[in-house]
Structures are given as structure tokens and as C-alpha cells.
Scaffold this motif. Structure first.
Motif, mmCIF file in Angstrom:
data_model
loop_
_atom_site.group_PDB
_atom_site.id
_atom_site.type_symbol
_atom_site.label_atom_id
_atom_site.label_comp_id
_atom_site.label_asym_id
_atom_site.label_seq_id
_atom_site.Cartn_x
_atom_site.Cartn_y
_atom_site.Cartn_z
ATOM 1 N N UNK A 169 13.923 -2.992 18.086
ATOM 2 C CA UNK A 169 13.383 -3.534 16.841
ATOM 3 C C UNK A 169 11.855 -3.564 16.862
ATOM 4 N N UNK A 170 11.283 -3.853 18.015
ATOM 5 C CA UNK A 170 9.824 -3.907 18.088
ATOM 6 C C UNK A 170 9.193 -2.522 17.937
ATOM 7 N N UNK A 171 9.897 -1.480 18.356
ATOM 8 C CA UNK A 171 9.397 -0.122 18.137
ATOM 9 C C UNK A 171 9.338 0.190 16.638
ATOM 10 N N UNK A 172 10.381 -0.161 15.915
ATOM 11 C CA UNK A 172 10.379 0.037 14.467
ATOM 12 C C UNK A 172 9.335 -0.854 13.794
ATOM 13 N N UNK A 173 9.193 -2.071 14.323
ATOM 14 C CA UNK A 173 8.227 -3.016 13.776
ATOM 15 C C UNK A 173 6.810 -2.443 13.828
ATOM 16 N N UNK A 174 6.464 -1.847 14.952
ATOM 17 C CA UNK A 174 5.120 -1.290 15.104
ATOM 18 C C UNK A 174 4.846 -0.232 14.043
ATOM 19 N N UNK A 175 5.837 0.600 13.767
ATOM 20 C CA UNK A 175 5.670 1.647 12.757
ATOM 21 C C UNK A 175 5.501 1.036 11.360
ATOM 22 N N UNK A 176 6.398 0.134 10.993
ATOM 23 C CA UNK A 176 6.361 -0.439 9.658
ATOM 24 C C UNK A 176 5.128 -1.316 9.460
ATOM 25 N N UNK A 177 4.755 -2.056 10.483
ATOM 26 C CA UNK A 177 3.569 -2.899 10.412
ATOM 27 C C UNK A 177 2.325 -2.047 10.166
ATOM 28 N N UNK A 178 2.222 -0.944 10.891
ATOM 29 C CA UNK A 178 1.079 -0.053 10.718
ATOM 30 C C UNK A 178 0.995 0.505 9.310
ATOM 31 N N UNK A 179 2.156 0.840 8.739
ATOM 32 C CA UNK A 179 2.170 1.385 7.381
ATOM 33 C C UNK A 179 1.756 0.337 6.352
ATOM 34 N N UNK A 180 2.374 -0.840 6.406
ATOM 35 C CA UNK A 180 2.129 -1.856 5.391
ATOM 36 C C UNK A 180 0.691 -2.374 5.429
ATOM 37 N N UNK A 181 0.120 -2.451 6.611
ATOM 38 C CA UNK A 181 -1.240 -2.972 6.723
ATOM 39 C C UNK A 181 -2.286 -2.029 6.130
ATOM 40 N N UNK A 182 -1.963 -0.738 6.005
ATOM 41 C CA UNK A 182 -2.966 0.190 5.482
ATOM 42 C C UNK A 182 -2.813 0.461 3.983
ATOM 43 N N UNK A 183 -1.812 -0.179 3.341
ATOM 44 C CA UNK A 183 -1.624 0.001 1.903
ATOM 45 C C UNK A 183 -2.598 -0.908 1.154
ATOM 46 N N UNK A 184 -3.498 -0.349 0.351
ATOM 47 C CA UNK A 184 -4.500 -1.190 -0.314
ATOM 48 C C UNK A 184 -3.920 -2.116 -1.383
ATOM 49 N N UNK A 185 -2.906 -1.669 -2.109
ATOM 50 C CA UNK A 185 -2.346 -2.460 -3.213
ATOM 51 C C UNK A 185 -1.158 -3.304 -2.755
ATOM 52 N N UNK A 186 -1.345 -4.013 -1.655
ATOM 53 C CA UNK A 186 -0.245 -4.788 -1.092
ATOM 54 C C UNK A 186 -0.819 -5.952 -0.297
#
Length: 412
Positions: free
Chosen positions: A304-321
Motif C-alpha cells: 500500500x505504501x508503494x501505491x501511496x507514494x505514486x498517488x501522493x506524488x501525483x496529487x501534490x503536483x496538481x495545481x487545481x486541487x
């Protein structure tokens, strides 16, 4: 430690198989309830079809139900490392919490204090607030830091005093995923001899739990959050459990843990609970069930932490979020809450359900004190993605693709 074989694991979940004409849904709603493992389904079906009976009879199916209840207690004891006589079952965590709160009435008096938190699900707030109101006690809140989405623990000595009789704290937020340093809270509570209640509903599915090591008095969780059926679990330290004045029928058992289990239990759910714990055990290695369960949970956590790292990285770089997630260095479960300015949460989750067959939740998730403080209620609360061990990198990448398409439709 061997890594989790996700393809083999997914095969153990009937809901993930889909059908001839329809692909399975993508389940990103783990915090609201996981899918049920095959072992859990099989256990329930075997009990239902093999001859159902109530407890305490002389005939074989009744004896079998007696044994099922005992085995359920032993399985939970190995899962969270407690004594089997400290395990009681009920309809759900919330119902058990209210029952326990009522039983704690003799422990609370006027001018005493009860401490709860601004982060918790209301199931670990309202039972104790209600108890305090009934007894004329004062309620204090451990505050949420609105910038880090963690609890402010620097004032524990002021909040938890000699007047404090009960402290209720969640191990992990079902919204932000923040894992609280509950050992720090427990240690302070024990300095003043306060009873400590830990809501572990959102923690048990994601990490090994050790009730004895934690040193709390009451720990609550629910099997449907860790691959089983809808059944609530209360673990109560025997030293406290023995003293509880439980509201019950006069002829009902007086001994622990039976005295808390008023009325007929959900026997088939007990069979499913044992199956769910067996599923976790089969993921691990070790000389005994406890060791295998800890090993299995560690493998779940690692995946789960491997998937978390991927999703966290994506969401943090979205400007409109706006992502409601604690900073790096704070341990978190694979749970993500976010909002998109100007867009209602339900609009987002409906779009993903219709276009990508993704089960993504929205709302306040009963963490209403935090929702009010963070101002998310006017837009329908948060959008929440909660990962489980049957989720894959491909599913996370598909969400990323879908999110970009969703945002493109709103810009055009």
C-alpha cells in the motif's frame, strides 16, 4: 520479507472478478469498507448451509456455534495481541461504543473531564460526549492543526489533568490518513489514571496492532474494514472489563466478555470474521498465527505504501486541487482526501463512477468536527480515495488519466 503477490491476492476477492459482460469496478473506497475475501465468504456460507444454531445447546450444531464464538475471540486476540476473554462482538463499532459508554457511567461524576479530538470520526466522540452530558462532566477537545492535519499534542499536560477520567483518540484518521502518536496520548492519560479509548477502525486494515504494547483500556474496530463482514469488535482490558456495569438481561452471563454481548450474536458474521483473519494470516510467515498475521499485515502495508507514494506524488503536483494530507515525516495510511475549488465533491465521484467504473467516496465521513473546521461542508465534503491491498499501480495510473480528463472537461 517476500513482497505481496497482488495478482494472486486479487483472485481471492470475488468482487474483483467481474463478469462475462462487465469488467469489475475499481474499488478506491477501502476506508468505507473493503471487499470481502473468499475465505470470509466461504466461512459464512459453510456456517449457513451446514446447520445454523444458537449457543449453549447439547446438539452438535449448537456446540459448533459455541466453538465458532470461541475461535472468533482467539482469532481477534492474535490479530491485535490481547487475551481472548478481552474480545467482545456487537453490531458495529458505534453501537459497541455507546454500550460501553453507558456502562462507564459509574466512573464519571460531575466536574470530571472527558477528552476527545477534533479529528476523530464521531463514533469515537459522541458516545463519550453523551456520557459526559449525562453525568455533568466537562468535555475538552484536542485540537486539529489545520495546516498539518495532525493533532496538536503540545498541550496534553493542560488538556489531560487530574480531573480527566476518560480520553478517546483515534489511531488513524479515516479522512486524511494521519496516524496519531497515540502512545504519547496514552502515556499522559495513564499519568492521571484516565481510561483510554482507541478507535482503531481505520488502522487495523493497514498496520499490525499490539493492544498489550499500546497500554490502552479499550480498542474498537470493525471486520468489514479488513476484508470481512459487518461486525463490530471491542477489546477491553480485563481489569476494566470486570468492573463494567453492563446493561443486560438478568439471566444473561455475568462473566467477561459475554456480559457485553446482549442478545443473539451475528453467528454467520463470526464465521466470516475468522475467514477474513485467515486471509491475512495466509499472506504471512511465522511459527504461530500471531507471527503470520503480523507478517501478513507488514506485506499489506509495504504494498500500500508503494501505491501511496505514486498517488501522493501525483496529487501534490496538481495545481487545481487542495490535498488534505500531513507533510512528509508524518506516518499516514493510504488515504487521500482532497477538494477542487468551485466543484462539488459529488460531481467528481459521479463522473468517475460513470466514466471509469471507479468507486470513489465523497462527504464528511462522520469526521464532522474536522469538516466544519476546514470548511469543506458547503462543497459536499471531501473527495476521498482509500487504497487497499487489492489495488494496483495500473488502477492508480488509470485514476491519474481520468483525473486529467475530468479537469480538461471543466476547463473547456
Amino acid at each position: 520479507m517476500k513482497t505481496l503477490a497482488v495478482a494472486e491476492l486479487r483472485a481471492m476477492f470475488p468482487a474483483l472478478r467481474g463478469s462475462e459482460n462487465k469488467a469489475p469496478y475499481i474499488y478506491f473506497d477501502g476506508p468505507g469498507g473493503t471487499q470481502m475475501a473468499q475465505q470470509s465468504v466461504d466461512g459464512m456460507l459453510a456456517y449457513i448451509t451446514g446447520g445454523m444454531a444458537n449457543l449453549h445447546g447439547a446438539f452438535p450444531t449448537s456446540v459448533g456455534t459455541d466453538n465458532l464464538l470461541l475461535e472468533g475471540r482467539k482469532a481477534v486476540a492474535d490479530l491485535v495481541h490481547c487475551a481472548s476473554e478481552e474480545v467482545a462482538f456487537g453490531q458495529n463499532m458505534t453501537t459497541l461504543a455507546f454500550s460501553i459508554a453507558r456502562s462507564l457511567g459509574s466512573f464519571i461524576s460531575a466536574d470530571d473531564e472527558v477528552v476527545v479530538t477534533e479529528m476523530d470520526h464521531r463514533a469515537n466522540v459522541d458516545p463519550w460526549v453523551t456520557l459526559a452530558a449525562d453525568k455533568g462532566a466537562k468535555v475538552k477537545f484536542i485540537e486539529l492543526d489545520p495546516n498539518t492535519y495532525t493533532l496538536k499534542l503540545d498541550r496534553l499536560d493542560e488538556l489531560i489533568t487530574e480531573k480527566t477520567k476518560l480520553v478517546a483518540v483515534g489511531m488513524s484518521s479515516n479522512v486524511t490518513g494521519t496516524v496519531t502518536d497515540i502512545r504519547r496520548v496514552i502515556a499522559r492519560a495513564k499519568e492521571v489514571n484516565a481510561i483510554v479509548v482507541v478507535d482503531a477502525v481505520h488502522a487495523v486494515p493497514h498496520m499490525p496492532i499490539d493492544f498489550q504494547e499500546l497500554g490502552c483500556d479499550i480498542l474498537l474496530c470493525s471486520a468489514y474494514k479488513f476484508f470481512g463482514p459487518h461486525i463490530g469488535i471491542a477489546v477491553i482490558a480485563a481489569s476494566l472489563f470486570e468492573k463494567l456495569q453492563v446493561y443486560k438481561l438478568a439471566p444473561a452471563p455475568q462473566q467477561i466478555p459475554d456480559k457485553l454481548e446482549t442478545g443473539t450474536q451475528n453467528q454467520e458474521a463470526l464465521a466470516g470474521l475468522i475467514g477474513a483473519i485467515t486471509f491475512i494470516e495466509q499472506l504471512g510467515e511465522g511459527k504461530n498465527r500471531r507471527e503470520r498475521l503480523v507478517s501478513g499485515m507488514q506485506r499489506i502495508e509495504e504494498h500500500e505504501q508503494q501505491l501511496t507514494a505514486r498517488l501522493d506524488g501525483f496529487l501534490r503536483q496538481v495545481p487545481d486541487l487542495k490535498l488534505y494530507r500531513a507533510p512528509e515525516g508524518v506516518y499516514k495510511t493510504p488515504t487521500f482526501a482532497f477538494t477542487i475549488p468551485g466543484i462539488k465533491a459529488r460531481e467528481v465521484t459521479t463522473w468517475f463512477a460513470e466514466n471509469y467504473s471507479m468507486c470513489i467516496a465523497d462527504g464528511h465521513f462522520y469526521a464532522t468536527t474536522m469538516a466544519e473546521k476546514l470548511g469543506v461542508l458547503p462543497i459536499g465534503g471531501w473527495i476521498r480515495i482509500g487504497l487497499a491491498p487489492y489495488n494496483t499501480l495500473e488502477e492508480v495510473m488509470l485514476f491519474e488519466e481520468g483525473f486529467q480528463k475530468f479537469m480538461a472537461t471543466r476547463r473547456s
